[in-house]
Design a protein around this motif. Structure first.
Motif, PDB file in Angstrom:
ATOM      1  N   LEU A 246      46.460  52.001  37.472  1.00 54.01           N
ATOM      2  CA  LEU A 246      46.118  51.923  35.885  1.00 54.01           C
ATOM      3  C   LEU A 246      47.071  50.911  35.394  1.00 54.01           C
ATOM      4  CD1 LEU A 246      45.083  53.468  33.630  1.00 54.01           C
ATOM      5  CD2 LEU A 246      47.072  54.984  33.605  1.00 54.01           C
ATOM      6  N   PHE A 247      46.302  50.113  34.428  1.00 52.58           N
ATOM      7  CA  PHE A 247      46.696  49.168  33.436  1.00 52.58           C
ATOM      8  C   PHE A 247      46.732  49.725  32.450  1.00 52.58           C
ATOM      9  CE2 PHE A 247      46.086  46.300  37.088  1.00 52.58           C
ATOM     10  CZ  PHE A 247      47.382  46.174  37.601  1.00 52.58           C
TER      11      PHE A 247
ATOM     12  N   ASN B  44      47.951  39.444  29.492  1.00 52.92           N
ATOM     13  CA  ASN B  44      48.364  40.467  30.004  1.00 52.92           C
ATOM     14  C   ASN B  44      47.455  41.027  31.115  1.00 52.92           C
ATOM     15  OD1 ASN B  44      51.150  40.189  29.185  1.00 52.92           O
ATOM     16  ND2 ASN B  44      50.835  41.838  27.533  1.00 52.92           N
ATOM     17  N   GLN B  45      46.323  41.353  30.849  1.00 55.77           N
ATOM     18  CA  GLN B  45      45.285  42.007  31.758  1.00 55.77           C
ATOM     19  C   GLN B  45      44.964  41.052  32.703  1.00 55.77           C
ATOM     20  OE1 GLN B  45      44.911  45.011  31.672  1.00 55.77           O
ATOM     21  NE2 GLN B  45      44.018  45.775  29.403  1.00 55.77           N
TER      22      GLN B  45
ATOM     23  N   ASP C 273      42.103  49.379  37.305  1.00 58.15           N
ATOM     24  CA  ASP C 273      41.484  50.089  36.107  1.00 58.15           C
ATOM     25  C   ASP C 273      42.287  49.787  34.964  1.00 58.15           C
ATOM     26  OD1 ASP C 273      39.726  51.784  34.799  1.00 58.15           O
ATOM     27  OD2 ASP C 273      41.015  53.686  35.233  1.00 58.15           O
ATOM     28  N   HIS C 274      41.676  48.846  34.213  1.00 61.10           N
ATOM     29  CA  HIS C 274      42.319  48.235  33.130  1.00 61.10           C
ATOM     30  C   HIS C 274      41.886  48.808  31.567  1.00 61.10           C
ATOM     31  CE1 HIS C 274      43.539  44.337  35.263  1.00 61.10           C
ATOM     32  NE2 HIS C 274      42.673  44.771  36.129  1.00 61.10           N
ATOM     33  N   HIS C 275      42.915  49.110  31.214  1.00 64.00           N
ATOM     34  CA  HIS C 275      42.657  50.091  29.791  1.00 64.00           C
ATOM     35  C   HIS C 275      43.652  49.667  28.631  1.00 64.00           C
ATOM     36  CE1 HIS C 275      40.658  54.219  31.432  1.00 64.00           C
ATOM     37  NE2 HIS C 275      41.029  53.393  32.286  1.00 64.00           N
TER      38      HIS C 275
ATOM     39  N   SER D 203      40.208  44.406  26.137  1.00 64.54           N
ATOM     40  CA  SER D 203      41.002  43.192  26.709  1.00 64.54           C
ATOM     41  C   SER D 203      40.665  42.950  28.188  1.00 64.54           C
ATOM     42  CB  SER D 203      42.474  43.579  26.354  1.00 64.54           C
ATOM     43  OG  SER D 203      42.917  44.531  27.062  1.00 64.54           O
ATOM     44  N   GLY D 204      40.263  44.006  28.863  1.00 59.13           N
ATOM     45  CA  GLY D 204      40.154  44.054  30.225  1.00 59.13           C
ATOM     46  C   GLY D 204      38.712  43.360  30.499  1.00 59.13           C
TER      47      GLY D 204
END
Length: 854
Positions: A330-331, A356-357, A253-255, A144-145
């Motif tokens: 962190l996401f 959301n990201q 940092d998209h997780h 999604s990131g």
């Protein structure tokens, strides 16, 4: 009233979530509606052929769009910062106001100077833009990131208005659209190839169940989100170079996480923050979090913070900035793991996860604009405080060497250079604790420098903690990982006059041929990190090699250690001239000294003695599709990229066939699910002379399946009588060993220890597999000391149980051997100090005699 409003909002959200179909998906689903958009900027769909979220973006299309939007916008420049193992391009977009682009080099230079305490006050931070690094999907199957990165690039290029202009003037935003191009490609291919026309949200559908190894990791199955500090993978090295050029104030940092979760943003659990991270860092991270909360509230998304995740291990993207004067954020978004999947919160659709990201990317930008001066002041003060802390540190410098292995010394220094740490050659001989550190084999790192925090994070030995639970590992001391001789220098040991030449250029070390061309024999010791590479190179060209199982001395009184490789000149399939040419290439490429021997009448044992055993060329199979892909990927990476050795990735279901007969070594790193026939076939192969090598949890599996007679033992867990219900999960986790550094001792006469010259060997341990030592001392080539803990957390019960237990065991089965390596000798590719254990198992495992193999 507020609760009722929230309830209505959530009902509306779940309804929208369950009814949004691909044909209803439009760009305005994602975008704020309070701005106008420049029609000259291409939308993602106009380039990639579908709306964001309709399909999973493939890396080639991601690159295509980023280049298109950069070409159309004067706000964006784009650069290729490197390539992955599979040759995919890593991109970095620089987004800011066109006026800033005119002077972008000066902006970057001025920003960098803020990290130099003696220069920082020359710059007025009120007039400087903040720098934000937005990084997406370091785990390829958390996509999604990367899909959101297209929306962010479009928004920043196309959105119009005074507020946008102000944000662009006051920030430089670096967009890294795919931290892990190879993994993203692997996952997007999987998700797209299994998508139905009528998207099926059933979690049992194959779309949501990737085959091993999945898309999380890079080409060699490494978790790139553990590589920010050791920087062993090309993706990390390319990224870290740019990171240090800019020293961003915020890095995102998209997780993604489990499907039944919601959305997480930092800070994490307060008690699990690394003590080297300033408290103000966490306070400001919490302040940034308020912007995320407001943004997510506006679209009705549930979220949480300050639980579950932590800021301890500095090798993660969300924590690495914390020792570099910035904020790591962190996401974690609940993952649809495909296009739509049933969840505890309704049907979780991929576009929702992307939104959301994107929303939190926007809120990060808003926070950076609003907190710009505060962030820049923090960064400037961070490095000033670092110098003050260095003044108060009881240690003033570190000095290290690997006297008999310059390659290991080089590779540790290589990491220091990549992290912009200043280090020097000693100006003269320095003697500390019985070790002599010489200008030509050692390096000194003074602690009083701007990167004091990174140095401490890498070199400290920490055994006390506020909390006993860790999201990742708890100890990682680098000189121990490299098995260095090193010393923590106090003010009594250290003076600035000990610093010789500052190392700015770091050449790979070269060996030499001592004695010139020989017509009799050559020899090189096994101490060098690349000795296995040299041996395999020669064996692959048909050169006959022998290994010495005893020490001997040549005519010049040079003593050769056990494990020395002997290359006779006579009887080879190549000429003496060609053999000499091979020796010359080895000293140039493998950092080894090669000795010319002119007589077989050597001291100790003669060269014709049975103490010299002919080596067999390794034929290695790595069992895949079972256990952790990361663990076996580390072996693959070691053999393929460092030792230049062929290694066959063998599917576990092939162990029941005669295909295994072409290999003399098989490596397993986890539990296997073998039929009785396959197990019998594996035993047959071992009895016929094969070497089975197991690491970590595979050691327990081999024991349970009667391949070995090793006995596993377990510490007695403390009483849980006082534990409340909500603490049960933490209580269970607290019985595990989370990963740290432990001291073992070796029997240096044993083939498994060839190449080691100190009895003490630091190892990395994670997990609760503990092996009872053999009653025969000859069967314990490696065991933990009576005080094994060096760095990291372990419960008292586990520590007491661990003392004196085996780290290495070799068992006999017929003519074959089974090598059990309790610890992972290849951990995350930076545990150079124990890589030799794996290589010894491959090259010398079958040399272990039956008396000591139990």
């Amino acid at each position: 009233m507020i609760n009722k409003r929230l309830q209505v909002l959530l009902i509306g959200l779940l309804f929208a979530l369950n009814t949004l179909n691909a044909q209803d998906l439009k760009l305005d689903y994602y975008l704020p509606d309070n701005v106008q958009y420049n029609p000259d900027i291409p939308t993602p769909k106009s380039v990639i052929g579908h709306e964001v979220g309709e399909w999973h973006i493939t890396h080639d299309k991601l690159v295509m769009y980023m280049k298109a939007v950069a070409a159309a916008s004067e706000r964006i420049t784009i650069e290729e910062i490197g390539t992955t193992h599979e040759g995919r391009t890593q991109l970095l977009l620089t987004v800011t106001h066109p006026i800033n682009h005119i002077g972008i080099d000066k902006i970057r230079s001025d920003h960098s100077w803020l990290t130099y305490p003696n220069e920082a006050d020359k710059f007025d931070v009120k007039k400087m833009p903040a720098v934000v690094y937005m990084g997406y999907s370091i785990h390829g199957n958390e996509p999604s990131g990367s899909n959101a990165s297209m929306l962010m690039a479009y928004y920043m290029a196309a959105a119009q208005g005074p507020e946008i202009d102000n944000a662009l003037r006051n920030t430089v935003v670096l967009i890294d659209p795919s931290f892990n191009p190879d993994g993203l490609t692997r996952f997007s291919t999987w998700a797209n190839m299994h998508k139905s026309k009528n998207v099926n949200p059933d979690p049992n559908d194959r779309e949501y169940r990737e085959v091993w190894p999945g898309g999380r990791t890079n080409h060699y199955w490494f978790d790139l989100n553990r590589d920010w500090l050791p920087v062993q993978q090309p993706e990390s090295r390319n990224r870290i170079t740019k990171y240090h050029q800019w020293k961003p104030n915020i890095l995102t940092d998209h997780h993604e996480m489990g499907t039944n979760s919601t959305f997480f943003f930092q800070p994490g659990v307060p008690s699990r923050t690394h003590p080297l991270t300033p408290k103000l860092n966490q306070e400001m991270t919490g302040k940034i979090g308020e912007y995320h909360a407001k943004a997510l509230d506006s679209i009705g998304s549930l979220y949480y913070t300050k639980e579950g995740y932590d800021d301890f291990y500095y090798g993660k993207g969300s924590t690495f900035p914390d020792i570099n004067g910035g904020m790591g954020i962190l996401f974690e978004q609940a993952s649809s793991r495909g296009h739509a999947q049933e969840s505890a919160n309704g049907i979780l659709r991929f576009p929702f996860t992307v939104r959301n990201q994107f929303t939190t990317s926007l809120s990060t930008w808003s926070a950076a604009v609003a907190m710009r001066v505060e962030l820049l002041e923090y960064q400037k003060d961070f490095y000033k405080r670092a110098l003050r802390e260095a003044d108060g540190d009881s240690h003033k410098a570190y000095i290290f060497k690997a006297e008999k292995d310059p390659a290991r010394t080089y590779h540790l220094a290589e990491i220091l250079a990549r992290q912009e740490i200043d280090f020097y050659r000693p100006s003269r001989r320095i003697r500390l604790d019985g070790e002599e550190y010489m200008p030509d084999n050692s390096y000194i790192i003074p602690l009083k420098q701007r990167n004091y925090k990174i140095i401490k994070a890498m070199f400290e030995q920490r055994t006390t903690f506020e909390d006993s639970l860790f999201y990742d590992i708890s100890g990682w001391t680098y000189p121990m990982a490299f098995n260095m001789e090193y010393h923590e220098m106090s003010s009594r040991d250290y003076g600035r006059n000990q610093l010789g030449e500052k190392v700015d250029i770091l050449p790979f070390p070269k060996g030499e041929i001592i004695g010139g061309q020989s017509n009799y024999a050559y020899a090189f010791e096994w101490h060098g990190y690349y000795a296995p590479r040299a041996a395999n190179k020669l064996l692959s060209k048909g050169v006959r090699l022998k290994v010495s199982t005893n020490k001997f001395t040549d005519e010049n009184k040079k003593e050769f250690d056990r494990g020395t490789i002997l290359i006779p000149v006579a009887g080879q399939s190549v000429s003496s001239f060609d053999l000499f040419e091979m020796m010359k290439k080895i000293v140039d490429t493998d950092a080894l000294d090669i000795y010319a021997l002119n007589t077989g009448l050597t001291g100790g044992v003669s060269l014709g003695s049975n103490s010299f055993v002919t080596l067999e060329k390794p034929e290695v199979a790595l069992v895949v599709e079972a256990g952790s892909s990361s663990d076996i990927g580390e072996v693959w990476h070691l053999l393929d990229t460092r030792m230049n050795m062929l290694a066959t990735k063998l599917q576990a279901n092939r162990l029941g066939s005669n295909a295994i007969d072409r290999y003399n070594s098989i490596v397993i790193t986890g539990s296997l699910n073998l039929s009785e026939g396959a197990m019998n076939n594996l035993k047959r192969w071992i009895r016929n002379g094969g070497t089975l090598i197991g690491t970590g949890s595979a050691v327990g599996w081999m024991s349970r399946n009667k391949l070995t007679n090793l006995k596993t033992i377990r510490a007695e867990a403390p009483s849980a009588e006082e534990i409340s219900y909500d603490q049960i999960t933490n209580y269970v986790r607290g019985q595990n060993i989370p990963g740290g550094v432990y001291m073992s001792e070796l029997d240096l006469s044993h083939p498994m220890s060839f190449g080691y010259y100190n009895e003490n060997l630091p190892t990395f341990r994670r997990g609760n597999t503990i092996i009872e030592p053999s009653e025969s001392k000859f069967a314990n080539p490696g065991k933990y000391t009576d005080s094994p803990l060096i760095s990291g957390w372990i419960s008292d019960a586990n520590l007491e149980t661990l003392k004196g237990t085996s780290t290495i065991r070799v068992s006999a089965l017929g003519s074959g051997r089974i090598v059990s390596l309790v610890d992972n000798p290849n951990f995350r590719a930076f545990w150079y100090g124990t890589n030799k254990l794996m290589m010894n198992a491959i090259f010398f495992g079958r040399l272990v005699n039956r008396v000591s193999a139990q």
